[in-house]
Design an enzyme around this catalytic site. Structure first.
Site, PDB file in Angstrom:
ATOM      1  N   SER A  39      -4.769  -6.224  -2.217  1.00 46.08           N
ATOM      2  CA  SER A  39      -3.563  -5.560  -2.605  1.00 46.08           C
ATOM      3  C   SER A  39      -2.287  -6.545  -2.493  1.00 46.08           C
ATOM      4  O   SER A  39      -1.429  -6.326  -3.154  1.00 46.08           O
ATOM      5  CB  SER A  39      -3.180  -4.209  -1.745  1.00 46.08           C
ATOM      6  OG  SER A  39      -2.765  -4.439  -0.536  1.00 46.08           O
ATOM      7  N   LYS A  93       2.637  -5.514   3.153  1.00 41.39           N
ATOM      8  CA  LYS A  93       2.884  -5.531   2.131  1.00 41.39           C
ATOM      9  C   LYS A  93       4.249  -6.530   2.103  1.00 41.39           C
ATOM     10  O   LYS A  93       4.567  -7.152   2.633  1.00 41.39           O
ATOM     11  CB  LYS A  93       3.518  -4.119   1.495  1.00 41.39           C
ATOM     12  CG  LYS A  93       2.401  -3.140   1.812  1.00 41.39           C
ATOM     13  CD  LYS A  93       1.278  -3.227   0.457  1.00 41.39           C
ATOM     14  CE  LYS A  93       0.199  -2.178   0.611  1.00 41.39           C
ATOM     15  NZ  LYS A  93      -0.842  -2.369  -0.189  1.00 41.39           N
TER      16      LYS A  93
END
Length: 227
Positions: A39, A93
């Site tokens: 991701s 993230k």
């Protein structure tokens, strides 16, 4: 039974103190985190072990989310770890927007406070930028630039994902997180904004990396490299 436990503890007091100190350090000062997916590709690879600076932004009461002292303000472009507001799972993230920012995305292009990011195409065979095998369709790698925030990211135009959203305003005390693998990331588009107290640290450097496609051999070039 209790006597045996007390005896065992007394005989291993030094080790237990060391063990408690390590756990305390990981909770309060620094930790490491296994990157479980793609991701954050191409910045982070599946199998990377990253070092998390837990006092980059706040000093917290150990083993809690209680902030004792602010150290610094999270900035756009920082790579951070945090507890998901959806289920508490720790994620890594990129912090894209800070409190008060107005954010939108139009056909994969990020716009913050009315300013659109610039996108420079990068060849996928440059360095570690090899196509992701788990997704055989079109993959496009860009350098995304918006003010001081510059980093590589990937989009998959044919993949079912949220290519467009907003505009949304980031609430006070909260932050927007996006994955660099824009179309294969469960981030703030799906789980919502992240409160500051849920941020567990900043990632600036790798510890080491193991390649699952090559019998978990180490990726020597990534040992100790910066993010």
């Amino acid at each position: 039974m209790s006597l045996n436990i007390r005896k065992l503890a007394a005989e291993n007091k030094g080790f237990l103190v060391f063990l408690f100190g390590m756990v305390l350090m990981r909770s309060a000062l620094a930790d490491w985190y296994l990157v479980p997916s793609s991701s954050m590709y191409p910045t982070l690879l599946e199998g990377d072990r990253v070092i998390c600076d837990r006092i980059a932004y706040d000093v917290k009461l150990p083993f809690t989310d209680v902030i004792l002292k602010h150290v610094a303000e999270p900035q756009r472009g920082d790579v951070v770890t945090f507890a998901s507001p959806e289920d508490g799972v720790r994620l890594v993230k990129r912090l894209i927007a800070v409190p008060g920012d107005v954010v939108e995305m139009r056909n994969e292009r990020l716009i913050i406070n009315g300013v659109e990011a610039n996108y420079q195409a990068i060849e996928k065979d440059a360095g570690h930028l090899t196509p992701l095998r788990e997704y055989p369709a079109q993959q496009l790698v860009f350098r995304e630039s918006l003010g001081a925030m510059q980093h590589e990211m990937i989009v998959m135009p044919d993949r079912a994902a949220m290519h467009t959203f907003g505009p949304v305003t980031v609430p006070p005390g909260q932050y927007m997180m996006l994955g660099d693998n824009r179309d294969n990331s469960k981030d703030s588009r799906y789980i919502g904004m992240v409160k500051r107290e849920l941020i567990t640290g900043q990632v600036k450097r790798l510890l080491f990396s193991l390649d699952g496609d090559r019998y978990y051999l180490p990726r020597l070039e990534r040992i100790g490299s910066s993010v």
